[in-house]
Design a protein around this motif. Structure first.
Motif, PDB file in Angstrom:
ATOM      1  N   GLY A 212       0.798  -1.229   0.000  1.00 25.99           N
ATOM      2  CA  GLY A 212       0.000   0.000   0.000  1.00 25.99           C
ATOM      3  C   GLY A 212       0.825   1.271   0.000  1.00 25.99           C
ATOM      4  N   ALA A 213       2.057   1.173  -0.477  1.00 23.22           N
ATOM      5  CA  ALA A 213       2.903   2.376  -0.519  1.00 23.22           C
ATOM      6  C   ALA A 213       2.906   2.968  -1.919  1.00 23.22           C
ATOM      7  CB  ALA A 213       4.324   2.024  -0.104  1.00 23.22           C
ATOM      8  N   GLU A 214       3.119   4.279  -1.955  1.00 21.96           N
ATOM      9  CA  GLU A 214       3.173   4.976  -3.239  1.00 21.96           C
ATOM     10  C   GLU A 214       4.604   5.003  -3.764  1.00 21.96           C
ATOM     11  OE1 GLU A 214       0.530   6.466  -4.828  1.00 21.96           O
ATOM     12  OE2 GLU A 214      -0.797   5.615  -3.300  1.00 21.96           O
ATOM     13  N   MET A 215       4.732   5.195  -5.071  1.00 22.82           N
ATOM     14  CA  MET A 215       6.058   5.427  -5.645  1.00 22.82           C
ATOM     15  C   MET A 215       6.614   6.719  -5.060  1.00 22.82           C
ATOM     16  SD  MET A 215       8.418   4.580  -7.858  1.00 22.82           S
ATOM     17  CE  MET A 215       7.921   3.749  -9.364  1.00 22.82           C
ATOM     18  N   PRO A 216       7.759   6.680  -4.376  1.00 21.36           N
ATOM     19  CA  PRO A 216       8.252   7.896  -3.714  1.00 21.36           C
ATOM     20  C   PRO A 216       8.777   8.921  -4.720  1.00 21.36           C
ATOM     21  CG  PRO A 216       9.848   6.115  -3.505  1.00 21.36           C
ATOM     22  CD  PRO A 216       8.645   5.521  -4.163  1.00 21.36           C
ATOM     23  N   THR A 217       8.428  10.177  -4.477  1.00 20.05           N
ATOM     24  CA  THR A 217       8.957  11.248  -5.319  1.00 20.05           C
ATOM     25  C   THR A 217       9.766  12.246  -4.498  1.00 20.05           C
ATOM     26  OG1 THR A 217       6.964  12.572  -5.032  1.00 20.05           O
ATOM     27  CG2 THR A 217       7.010  11.079  -6.924  1.00 20.05           C
ATOM     28  N   THR A 218       9.701  12.117  -3.166  1.00 20.61           N
ATOM     29  CA  THR A 218      10.505  12.980  -2.291  1.00 20.61           C
ATOM     30  C   THR A 218      11.151  12.114  -1.216  1.00 20.61           C
ATOM     31  OG1 THR A 218       8.720  13.357  -0.719  1.00 20.61           O
ATOM     32  CG2 THR A 218       8.894  14.904  -2.580  1.00 20.61           C
ATOM     33  N   TRP A 219      12.057  12.725  -0.450  1.00 16.02           N
ATOM     34  CA  TRP A 219      12.749  11.982   0.607  1.00 16.02           C
ATOM     35  C   TRP A 219      11.758  11.461   1.653  1.00 16.02           C
ATOM     36  CZ3 TRP A 219      17.008   9.519   1.809  1.00 16.02           C
ATOM     37  CH2 TRP A 219      17.291   9.248   3.157  1.00 16.02           C
ATOM     38  N   GLU A 221       8.669  10.774   1.366  1.00 20.73           N
ATOM     39  CA  GLU A 221       7.873   9.675   0.807  1.00 20.73           C
ATOM     40  C   GLU A 221       8.711   8.390   0.734  1.00 20.73           C
ATOM     41  OE1 GLU A 221       5.138  12.553  -2.063  1.00 20.73           O
ATOM     42  OE2 GLU A 221       6.245  10.876  -2.964  1.00 20.73           O
ATOM     43  N   LEU A 222       9.991   8.553   0.481  1.00 17.96           N
ATOM     44  CA  LEU A 222      10.869   7.376   0.442  1.00 17.96           C
ATOM     45  C   LEU A 222      10.952   6.753   1.837  1.00 17.96           C
ATOM     46  CD1 LEU A 222      12.952   5.557  -1.018  1.00 17.96           C
ATOM     47  CD2 LEU A 222      14.700   7.250  -0.447  1.00 17.96           C
ATOM     48  N   VAL A 223      11.113   7.599   2.848  1.00 18.30           N
ATOM     49  CA  VAL A 223      11.197   7.088   4.226  1.00 18.30           C
ATOM     50  C   VAL A 223       9.882   6.408   4.611  1.00 18.30           C
ATOM     51  CG1 VAL A 223      11.421   7.781   6.645  1.00 18.30           C
ATOM     52  CG2 VAL A 223      12.930   8.792   4.909  1.00 18.30           C
ATOM     53  N   PHE A 319      13.552  -1.583  -2.777  1.00 14.87           N
ATOM     54  CA  PHE A 319      14.411  -0.659  -3.524  1.00 14.87           C
ATOM     55  C   PHE A 319      15.802  -1.246  -3.736  1.00 14.87           C
ATOM     56  CE2 PHE A 319      11.518   1.987  -0.867  1.00 14.87           C
ATOM     57  CZ  PHE A 319      10.731   2.490  -1.901  1.00 14.87           C
ATOM     58  N   GLY A 320      16.335  -0.981  -4.897  1.00 14.34           N
ATOM     59  CA  GLY A 320      17.710  -1.397  -5.214  1.00 14.34           C
ATOM     60  C   GLY A 320      18.508  -0.189  -5.672  1.00 14.34           C
ATOM     61  N   PRO A 321      19.094   0.555  -4.721  1.00 19.54           N
ATOM     62  CA  PRO A 321      19.906   1.712  -5.121  1.00 19.54           C
ATOM     63  C   PRO A 321      21.208   1.241  -5.769  1.00 19.54           C
ATOM     64  CG  PRO A 321      19.970   1.424  -2.732  1.00 19.54           C
ATOM     65  CD  PRO A 321      19.065   0.355  -3.269  1.00 19.54           C
TER      66      PRO A 321
END
Lengths: 475, 308
Positions: A212-219, A221-223, A319-321
């Motif tokens: 249920g998480a969104e694609m992050p576009t800011t820090w 949102e990533l956290v 995520f795979g940075p």
């Protein structure tokens, strides 16, 4: 007495023969070495007499084999990159088939060894076409970088060991940015065969949807997404901690997002208008800390860069940075939907649109090669649009020829970013440290410091980075 | 009657030059391969040489030494590397010496299978540094490597070569890689101790530790001294395991690695600075020379005490 004299004479002759044999091989190579630029290529082509005495010589005499007229051995050096090596082996075979008098003698070395091998082989005039760089020419010493040491590729150009390719027709196949990125002091000394992005991350969009998480576009949102993934019992991110450097690859994006103008950052660090321990710098290190110690799963410590990509492809990690070069293993093994996006390191979504990277594999020709015409023919054949397109798709390099396009999943994913012109050379390629700066001055590696436990307090790390930088600046 | 002068083995006249002529190839080779490059390194250390053909070489006086020892934070890093080199030397010399001695004592016993153990203990020595490094990278792999599993049994966790204690793990590998050589030298020494010394000491009532202390240890003096010197010099020059195991990483570099990295473009600047590296190598040479001479004086005194 006569016998003794005879023995002495024989011993002397034997010793002389040994010394002559030992020295003989060094004199047979490259009898004709006065060629440099392409204009001299005709002169460089050895006569038929020379051909007989040296494998390295080439002849432009069309009558020699009735084919292209090219013959001789071309010594080529490339770096270890399995898909790239595989492609080059096939390309070489095709080139040899099209030019029956030509033999390609290709050497493969680790990327880390490229400077050393180039220094020795170019100095010894023992290479014709070489991979001069896997980082491009962006880190030339700028006028404001007082006293800084020149990078090795600049030293090689200044030593006159690389041929100026300006005016060669095959250069026109490449985009202007590639030519600019391979130019120095008015000359073009390399052929940038591709770019790579090191500031993005793979996102498992199926997994995000499941939790249920969104694609992050800011820090933030990533956290938030990361915490949601972990609460669901899954892993947030993974990188190749065993190899160390893959840890900070992902955070090039963090650095780029917080400092979108990377060239201005470099200049600001030199003139003191930007510091690693100002508010933005502290924020950078705090995010490094979160990334290294909260985002990355503990499993990262046991993974190399390549195995981290394969592990990511299992599907239980959000995520795979990683660098774009890991797209192959991900695409081959992933049974889920994924995208490759710029690392959302900024609070401002508009600053998280750019992929940072570098010019990667760059070919150059030795200035004193005795087979200049053959070397140019080799690069020209490589630069043919069909050939180059196949190379780019084999290696997943972002193309430097405008007519080429990545057909892979990575290409599809990042096509909108590239079409919008959102690709920029990153800090790693631009920064040159001042002489006397300490080992912590280059804060691009900051996430690795936090990961390794060199520092536990982000503010302390930021202060140390600035202190080490100022020690070199004389501050 | 005066003794007749000893006849020259090679005769008189020009033939007296023969020994020197025969020595000439060897001496020439020694100067060409040994002394020549060393002198050249000393001279290079006062230049800005890059090692790249075509670039001019300028005389810079003491600038390289000044930069190495006094310039900014870089000099702090260099002195840290110097300190780390000394710590590495002390740890490796001490531990390798002790481990090698214990191994030699064990395989010198008349036990079944001792030849197998001698071989096993010596095998790491014959492996190249790359193989040694690869094996230990696998062994110390966090997240599944054998050592990780062993640590797990005790509830411990470590990043091993990736963590803050990476330097000490390299010490472990260095000792593992070279203790077999130390063992062999000790073993050779032990096998030259006359058996009747042990018999005489036993008759006097000596057992166990007393036998070792009063018979074995004094008789091992040449082997002890040899190992002591070899361990010191070897550990001061060791850097390749760092290259393989940790790479050029903050907090782990030793002086030998700094020399290599500066000379061959392996630092962040990726610049060839062979003049500067030559200065660093002269500093390393002086360190090895000073410590080697000091150690030699100590072991020489010890040798005179026990062997006179």
């Amino acid at each position: 007495m006569k016998k003794l004299r005879l023995r002495r004479l024989l011993a002397f002759l034997f010793a002389f023969a040994l010394i002559a044999a030992a020295c003989g091989s060094s004199g047979s190579d490259n009898a004709s070495t006065d060629g440099g630029s392409s204009d001299d290529s005709a002169d460089d082509s050895a006569s038929s007499d020379d051909s007989a005495s040296s494998d390295d010589s080439a002849s432009s005499d069309d009558s020699a084999d009735g084919g292209s007229g090219l013959e001789g051995t071309l010594r080529v050096l490339i770096h270890q990159n399995p898909p790239g090596v595989e492609f080059m082996e096939g390309f070489n075979a095709d080139f040899e088939a099209a030019n029956p008098g030509v033999t390609i003698d290709m050497t493969v070395v680790n990327a880390d060894d490229i400077p050393t091998v180039n220094q020795t082989r170019l100095s010894a005039n023992d290479i014709d076409v070489t991979t001069i760089s896997v980082t491009g020419f962006a880190n030339a010493v700028q006028p404001y970088m007082t006293g800084a040491d020149s990078p090795y590729w600049q030293q090689l150009i200044e030593a006159g060991l690389l041929m100026d390719l300006s005016g060669q027709s095959y250069l026109s196949n490449y985009d202007q940015a590639a030519i600019d990125g391979s130019s120095f002091d008015g000359g073009t000394y390399a052929l940038s065969l591709g770019r790579t992005s090191y500031s993005g991350m793979f996102v498992n969009t199926d997994l995000l949807a499941d939790v249920g998480a969104e694609m992050p576009t800011t820090w933030d949102e990533l956290v938030t997404a990361c915490e949601a993934v972990k609460e669901a019992g899954l892993k947030c991110a993974v990188a190749g901690g065993q190899d160390a450097w893959p840890v900070f690859v992902g955070t090039y994006g963090l650095l780029g997002a917080l400092y979108p103008d990377q060239q201005a950052l470099v200049e600001g660090l030199w003139d003191g208008s930007v510091t690693w321990n100002d508010d933005q710098g502290i924020k950078l290190f705090e995010r490094y800390d979160y990334y290294a110690n909260e985002m990355l799963d503990a499993e990262s410590a046991g993974l190399t860069g390549d195995s981290a990509a394969q592990r990511y492809a299992v599907g239980d990690i959000a995520f795979g940075p990683m660098g774009a070069w890991n797209a192959g293993p991900v695409a081959d093994n992933a049974d889920f939907a994924w995208e490759y996006i710029p690392f959302p390191g900024s609070d401002n979504a508009a600053d998280n649109q750019t992929l940072f990277g570098k010019d990667d594999m760059s070919f150059a020709i030795a200035a004193e090669t005795p087979v200049a015409d053959l070397a140019h023919a080799y690069l020209a054949a490589f630069s043919e649009p069909d050939s180059y397109n196949a190379f780019a798709n084999a290696t997943n390099y972002l193309p430097t020829q405008p007519t080429a396009a990545l057909e892979s999943a990575l290409g599809t994913s990042i096509a909108p970013i590239l079409q919008a012109g959102n690709f920029a050379i990153g800090f790693e390629q631009l920064f040159v440290g001042p002489k006397g700066a300490g080992q912590w001055a280059n804060a691009k590696d900051g996430s690795l410091w936090m990961y390794n436990g060199d520092f536990t307090d982000p503010t302390e790390a930021a202060n140390q980075a600035q202190a080490d930088l100022e020690a070199g600046l004389g501050g | 009657m005066a003794a007749s002068p000893q006849k020259n083995l090679f005769g008189g006249g020009r033939q007296r030059l023969y020994p020197w002529l025969l020595l000439l190839p060897g001496l020439g080779f020694y100067f060409l391969i040994g002394v020549g490059p060393s002198l050249a390194t000393a001279i290079y250390s006062f230049t800005d040489a890059t090692g790249i053909r075509g670039l001019p070489i300028s005389w810079v006086g003491w600038d390289n030494y000044d930069e190495f020892i006094f310039a900014g934070a870089r000099s702090r890093d260099n002195l840290d590397a110097l300190q780390r080199t000394l710590i590495f030397m002390v740890l490796v010399t001490t531990i390798q010496f002790a481990v090698g001695l214990v191994m030699a004592l064990l395989v010198n016993q008349k036990l079944r299978g001792r030849l197998v153990f001698r071989t096993l203990f010596f095998v790491p020595v014959i492996l190249g540094v790359a193989v040694q490094g690869l094996m230990w990278k696998l062994f110390l792999r966090p997240g599944g490597g054998p050592m990780h599993e062993i640590f797990g049994l005790f509830g411990l966790e470590s990043q091993f070569l990736g963590g803050p204690n990476a330097f000490y793990w390299v010490v472990v590998v260095q000792v593992w890689a070279n203790a077999g050589f130390t063992m062999v030298i000790f073993l050779a020494g032990m096998q030259t101790v006359p058996a009747d010394l042990y018999e005489a000491a036993s008759v006097d009532g000596a057992v166990g530790w007393q036998l070792f202390k009063n018979v074995t240890w004094p008789q091992l003096t040449p082997a002890v001294n040899t190992n002591f010197l070899l361990n010191i010099v070897g550990s001061l020059q060791a850097w390749m395991l760092f290259l393989v195991l940790t790479g050029y990483r903050n907090g782990t570099n030793v002086l030998g690695y700094v020399v290599y990295a500066e000379a061959f473009g392996q630092t962040a600047a990726s610049s060839f600075r062979q003049g500067y590296a030559a200065a660093a190598s002269i500093v390393l040479f002086l360190l090895v020379l000073a410590l080697g001479m000091a150690a030699n004086a100590v072991v020489g005194r010890r040798e005179r005490k026990y062997m006179s």
